[in-house]
Structures are given as C-alpha cells and as structure tokens.
Design a protein around this motif. Structure first.
Motif, PDB file in Angstrom:
ATOM      1  N   THR A   1      -5.689  14.059  52.945  1.00 31.91           N
ATOM      2  CA  THR A   1      -6.084  14.469  51.595  1.00 31.91           C
ATOM      3  C   THR A   1      -6.025  15.982  51.412  1.00 31.91           C
ATOM      4  O   THR A   1      -5.932  16.470  50.290  1.00 31.91           O
ATOM      5  CB  THR A   1      -7.516  13.997  51.287  1.00 31.91           C
ATOM      6  N   VAL A   2      -6.100  16.740  52.514  1.00 30.84           N
ATOM      7  CA  VAL A   2      -6.052  18.198  52.387  1.00 30.84           C
ATOM      8  C   VAL A   2      -4.768  18.790  52.953  1.00 30.84           C
ATOM      9  O   VAL A   2      -4.431  19.920  52.651  1.00 30.84           O
ATOM     10  CB  VAL A   2      -7.268  18.858  53.078  1.00 30.84           C
ATOM     11  N   THR A   3      -4.034  18.014  53.751  1.00 28.50           N
ATOM     12  CA  THR A   3      -2.807  18.583  54.302  1.00 28.50           C
ATOM     13  C   THR A   3      -1.652  18.497  53.323  1.00 28.50           C
ATOM     14  O   THR A   3      -0.669  19.197  53.476  1.00 28.50           O
ATOM     15  CB  THR A   3      -2.403  17.869  55.611  1.00 28.50           C
TER      16      THR A   3
ATOM     17  N   GLY B   1     -12.922  18.760  57.064  1.00 25.89           N
ATOM     18  CA  GLY B   1     -12.495  19.669  56.022  1.00 25.89           C
ATOM     19  C   GLY B   1     -11.717  20.873  56.466  1.00 25.89           C
ATOM     20  O   GLY B   1     -11.724  21.903  55.789  1.00 25.89           O
TER      21      GLY B   1
ATOM     22  N   ILE C   1      -7.939  22.589  58.214  1.00 31.70           N
ATOM     23  CA  ILE C   1      -6.522  22.415  58.516  1.00 31.70           C
ATOM     24  C   ILE C   1      -6.163  23.404  59.621  1.00 31.70           C
ATOM     25  O   ILE C   1      -6.453  24.595  59.512  1.00 31.70           O
ATOM     26  CB  ILE C   1      -5.648  22.676  57.280  1.00 31.70           C
TER      27      ILE C   1
ATOM     28  N   GLY D   1     -10.346  23.419  54.543  1.00 28.50           N
ATOM     29  CA  GLY D   1      -9.564  22.618  53.608  1.00 28.50           C
ATOM     30  C   GLY D   1     -10.377  21.888  52.565  1.00 28.50           C
ATOM     31  O   GLY D   1      -9.889  20.954  51.938  1.00 28.50           O
ATOM     32  N   ALA D   2     -11.626  22.292  52.378  1.00 27.79           N
ATOM     33  CA  ALA D   2     -12.461  21.599  51.395  1.00 27.79           C
ATOM     34  C   ALA D   2     -11.846  21.667  50.006  1.00 27.79           C
ATOM     35  O   ALA D   2     -11.914  20.717  49.226  1.00 27.79           O
ATOM     36  CB  ALA D   2     -13.862  22.202  51.382  1.00 27.79           C
ATOM     37  N   ASP D   3     -11.237  22.795  49.653  1.00 27.92           N
ATOM     38  CA  ASP D   3     -10.554  22.959  48.378  1.00 27.92           C
ATOM     39  C   ASP D   3      -9.063  23.054  48.655  1.00 27.92           C
ATOM     40  O   ASP D   3      -8.591  24.015  49.258  1.00 27.92           O
ATOM     41  CB  ASP D   3     -11.050  24.228  47.674  1.00 27.92           C
ATOM     42  N   ALA D   4      -8.320  22.042  48.225  1.00 30.79           N
ATOM     43  CA  ALA D   4      -6.905  21.960  48.565  1.00 30.79           C
ATOM     44  C   ALA D   4      -6.115  23.157  48.039  1.00 30.79           C
ATOM     45  O   ALA D   4      -5.256  23.705  48.732  1.00 30.79           O
ATOM     46  CB  ALA D   4      -6.311  20.664  48.038  1.00 30.79           C
TER      47      ALA D   4
ATOM     48  N   ALA E   1      -6.947  26.211  50.142  1.00 21.86           N
ATOM     49  CA  ALA E   1      -6.347  26.094  51.477  1.00 21.86           C
ATOM     50  C   ALA E   1      -4.857  26.402  51.423  1.00 21.86           C
ATOM     51  O   ALA E   1      -4.314  27.104  52.286  1.00 21.86           O
ATOM     52  CB  ALA E   1      -6.576  24.687  52.034  1.00 21.86           C
ATOM     53  N   LYS E   2      -4.187  25.909  50.389  1.00 18.55           N
ATOM     54  CA  LYS E   2      -2.759  26.171  50.231  1.00 18.55           C
ATOM     55  C   LYS E   2      -2.498  27.660  50.055  1.00 18.55           C
ATOM     56  O   LYS E   2      -1.590  28.225  50.694  1.00 18.55           O
ATOM     57  CB  LYS E   2      -2.233  25.400  49.022  1.00 18.55           C
TER      58      LYS E   2
END
Length: 520
Positions: A451-453, A480, A482, A497-500, A503-504
């Motif tokens: 879901t976060v990757t 959470g 990455i 990675g809690a917030d995609a 994180a990106k």
C-alpha cells in the motif's frame, strides 16, 4: 576503430567476470579481454567467505558451487607440535548463517563464465593490452597477441575501461596510478597434491613452530589437499619436485608424522607476499578493481572475496553512469566506499601474517602466550569468524550514507544507511515467497507494504530505470516504512511510509542526490 560497447573489462578472473555480469544485468554492454589463451585450470585462491558466496548469489552465478565445495567447520592450530586451539568457523551466528567454502578459484571463474554467457557475454582470450588512451568521450584500447613481435594490433573504443588484470596490472601502469607497498615475505611454497592426510576434511590444520609455519587445506575431491609454507629454507628451489619435497619435509618436522605418500601432484607454485594499495581506484574513464587495486597476504582468505566486493560495488554505479541515469560523480563513491575496506584488509592480514609467522621473538611471545590462548574463548572465535566473513563490511561513513539522515531503523537488526541488509524472507506482488538477496541480481529493491510501495516504486523506477527496481513485502513488514536496498544488498535509504505522497517525494529527493554522487 570500433565503439560498440559501453565498457571494456581487462582481465577474466573472478573480479573482472563479476564486473561484467553486474554490468550486463544492469543493461550495459561489455567486452571482456584477457591475455591468457584460455581459462585457468589451477586452483590459486581457494576460499569463499560467506560474503563472497552472497555476491555470487546476487549475480545469479552461485549455481551448485556450494554443493561442490568443502564446507569448513574449524581451524585446528598446533604450536610446537601440540594442539593449542580450535577455531570454530562453521558455527552459525546471528550474522553468519552460511559456512565458509573451500573451492578452487578456477571453479568460481567457471561459474561466473556460465552466468556471463547466460547474460549474452563472452571472454575474448589471447587479447593483451598494449596501450590505453582516453579523452573526454571515452577510452581507446590497443590490443595485440601476447608476446608476438610485430603481431597485428586492433584498436577498440569504449566509454569506460575497468582494469581487473591482477597485481601486475598493465591497465594500472598505463593509467599512471601508483601502487606503493612492501614485500611481507620473500617466498611462499604451495602444492596441491593427491594424498591421504590424517586430518578431517571439514578442517583446516595449521602448525606453528618458532618462525615457521605449515598449513593443510582440504580441496574438493576425495584426496586433494593444499600444503603451504614459507620458503625460508629453499634457496634456489624452483621446480615442482623440489617444492613438494620441501613441503613434505616441513610436514614431518611440524607434525612428527611420516611423510604421506603423494599419488599425484596437481599444481605447485612459489610466490611472494606483498602489501600494496593503489593510490587511486580511478583515473578519468579508467577504473581498477580486485588485485589490480590491492594485494595482501593470503592468510585469512580475504583476497578473492574483496575483489568480488569491489566488482559488485562498482558494477551498479557504473551501470547507472553508463546508461546516463547518474552523474559521473557517482563513481567517486566507489573509491570512497571500497578503498577503506581494502586498507582495513591489508592492515589485518599483514598483522595476522606477522603474528602467525612470529617474525621476531616478541611476536612469537605474543602469538604463543596471548593470541593462541585467546582463540580458545568462544566470544573471540565468534568475533574473528564474523570479521572474516566480510558480512560486517558497511559504508556508513561513505558519501551516499552521509547524504541521508542518521536515524536508525530496526529491521532484523539495527540498521543505518550503508549497512548490509540481512537476507529477509519476503513475498513478491503475486504472493510468491522469496528472499531479499535472491532478488537483487543487479536490481534495486524497495521493501515495504504494498500500500505504500506503489507510489514510491513508481518514483524509484522513473529515476533508476523501470527494469532495475523491484518492490517486495517483508513477511514481517516494518510498520509504515519503506527501505530502499542497493543492488549490492546495502541499505540506501529509508522513509516513513505512513503518507504515500510524502514518502514518494522524500525518496525521489534522496535518489536525486545519490545520482549526483551523494552531493547535497
């Protein structure tokens, strides 16, 4: 003048072949040249430490080498003819989960050539480098038949050249790179013989007496052994028969046993032990790796493994630069990360050589009264085994690690950027179970929940190359977070990675800095 490849690799030993495999896996064309007329058949180096085995697995070249090797469980040390200590080197630890292997360098090279062929490469034998020049666009290499006066010469053109042509590297000399150092021992004797020795075949035996030494190493095959000793008494002894005779005399002296009957001699050699380190690993578009960059004592079995580590570190960086995805400054991180490793290996193996051989009365006193007794302690054995495994090699102080923050992240053990990531059990997108290190093979790996990757994987693929990025989910997923793992199995970066979207963005920023050589 041809210019149909990105990289010319000079030398088809383990290091050169590993560089070639890594580059081909990274989408870069190569040519591999070697002045020999064909593959070597003698054993030469014979130890694969756990890290060396891991590198071959990353490259897809391990094959059945582990099954055809001799797994070593212990080193038996004798002083003055009596058993003094047994060093358990096959014992599993939290860090080391596979044994060291005794296997001929020729077998390692054969496995790498098989992988090279699978990737579409080959070795061009009988191609000696006569000259190298370079300009801002690439390198020109002139080749000739070895030893042939007036032989036709061919000029090859490539963007980069990598010298993996050993201690007497022609590439290093033509590049004008210094190779300072000293001789540690005048000569060593070595013989691989078929004989029945009264030693278990899962054990290396070492005898120490005053300033002399004898080592016996089992090699693959029911009755094949390597005998090795300093040549202090062999003035003028150069023939194979003289080498074997001297080693058998050393056997009788050290063990107190009769000389074993030698049924066949597979190989003999005499060699000098040097400690040397290249002034630089790179001169413009010419790079060095393996013995061309560093040589040291064979005691400790670090040489071939250090070269394989060089190859893996260099290949993924040079692949990104050659494909135009990274600035040439990324290559500065190769020397930045690997030269300190070689310097440490040179220091440790030189110190071990001086202690083991007892080249002075104080050294022998320390060896027999302090060093050997310490080897009986389980904690000391574990520390030595983990250090020798090369699994502790890391790049925390390197430019790439310094381009990220210092906060630790716990996954299997406490990690920082630059650390080797353990071989975690994972699953692919389709749910198929796998292991982290089995998925590298020239690729970057994103570890985290799917879901976060997703967005992060898209960002990494756009910067690094879609064919170079794999997303995996650890079976015990970090909450959470990455983790971005480099193709050589070291942690590149980690983000929350809690917030995609966040994180990106953070991952994209870090990759951008890394591709500029870690510059902020």
């Amino acid at each position: 003048m041809t210019s149909d490849v990105n990289v010319l690799i000079v030398g088809a030993g383990p290091t050169g072949l590993a560089v070639a495999c890594g580059l081909l896996a990274g989408g870069v064309s190569v040519r591999v040249l070697d002045k020999a007329q064909g593959p070597a058949t003698t054993s030469r180096a014979l130890g694969l430490q756990p890290r060396g085995t891991e590198v071959l697995e990353h490259l897809g070249a391990l094959g059945d080498l582990a099954e055809r090797s001799v797994p070593i469980e212990r080193i038996a040390i004798h002083v003055g003819g009596s058993s003094a200590a047994t060093l358990e080197v096959g014992r599993r630890t939290p860090l080391v989960t596979r044994p060291g292997l005794l296997v001929s360098q020729a077998e390692v090279e054969a496995a790498l050539r098989v992988r090279l062929g699978q990737l579409g490469g080959t070795v061009e034998w009988g191609r000696e480098v006569a000259d190298i020049t370079q300009d801002s666009e690439g390198v020109a290499v002139t080749t000739a038949l070895p030893g042939a006066v007036g032989a036709p010469r061919e000029k090859l053109r490539a963007s980069w050249a990598v010298g993996c042509d050993g201690a007497h590297s022609r590439v290093r000399k033509l590049a004008g790179i210094g190779f300072p150092g000293v001789a540690l021992i005048e000569h060593f004797l070595l013989a691989d013989v078929h004989a029945d020795l009264p030693i278990p075949r899962n054990e290396v035996a070492v005898w120490l007496r005053a300033d002399r030494m004898l080592g016996a190493f089992p090699l693959p095959g029911d009755d094949l052994w390597r005998l090795m000793a300093p040549a202090e008494r062999l003035q003028g002894a150069t023939t194979g028969e003289e080498v074997v005779s001297a080693l058998l005399a050393a056997w009788c002296e050290h063990t107190g046993l009769a000389a074993p009957a030698v049924r066949q001699v597979a190989w003999t050699s005499t060699f000098r032990v040097h400690r040397r380190l290249a002034d630089s690993y790179r001169q413009g578009r010419i790079l060095l790796a393996g013995d061309a960059a560093h040589i040291h004592s064979p005691l400790g079995g670090q040489g071939m493994n250090t070269g394989l580590g060089d190859a893996e570190n260099l290949a993924w960086k040079l692949a990104l630069v050659a494909r135009g995805r990274a600035d040439v400054a990324l290559l500065d991180t190769y020397q930045d990360e690997r030269r300190p490793v070689a310097s440490e290996v040179l220091g440790s193996t030189s110190a071990m050589t001086r202690v083991v051989l007892g080249d002075s009365a104080p050294a022998r006193l320390i060896r027999d009264g302090v060093f050997v007794p310490l080897l009986r302690r389980s904690l000391v054995q574990r520390l030595i085994w983990e250090q020798a495994s090369q699994l502790k090699v890391g790049y925390r102080r390197g430019l790439l690690a310094r381009s990220t923050h210092r906060r630790r992240y716990a996954v299997a053990r406490r990690l920082r950027a630059g650390d080797r990531v353990p071989d975690l059990p994972c699953r692919r997108d389709d749910g198929t179970p796998t292991r982290l290190h089995a998925e590298l093979d020239g690729r970057w790996v994103l570890l985290g929940r799917r879901t976060v990757t997703g967005p992060a994987a898209d960002a990494a693929a756009s910067r690094l190359g879609a064919d170079l990025v794999t997303a995996l989910e650890p079976l015990d997923p970090p909450p959470g977070a990455i983790l971005l793992v480099r193709p050589d199995g070291h942690l590149a970066h980690h983000v929350d990675g809690a917030d995609a979207a966040d994180a990106k963005e953070r991952l994209t920023t870090w990759i951008g800095r890394a591709l500029q050589g870690g510059r902020k």
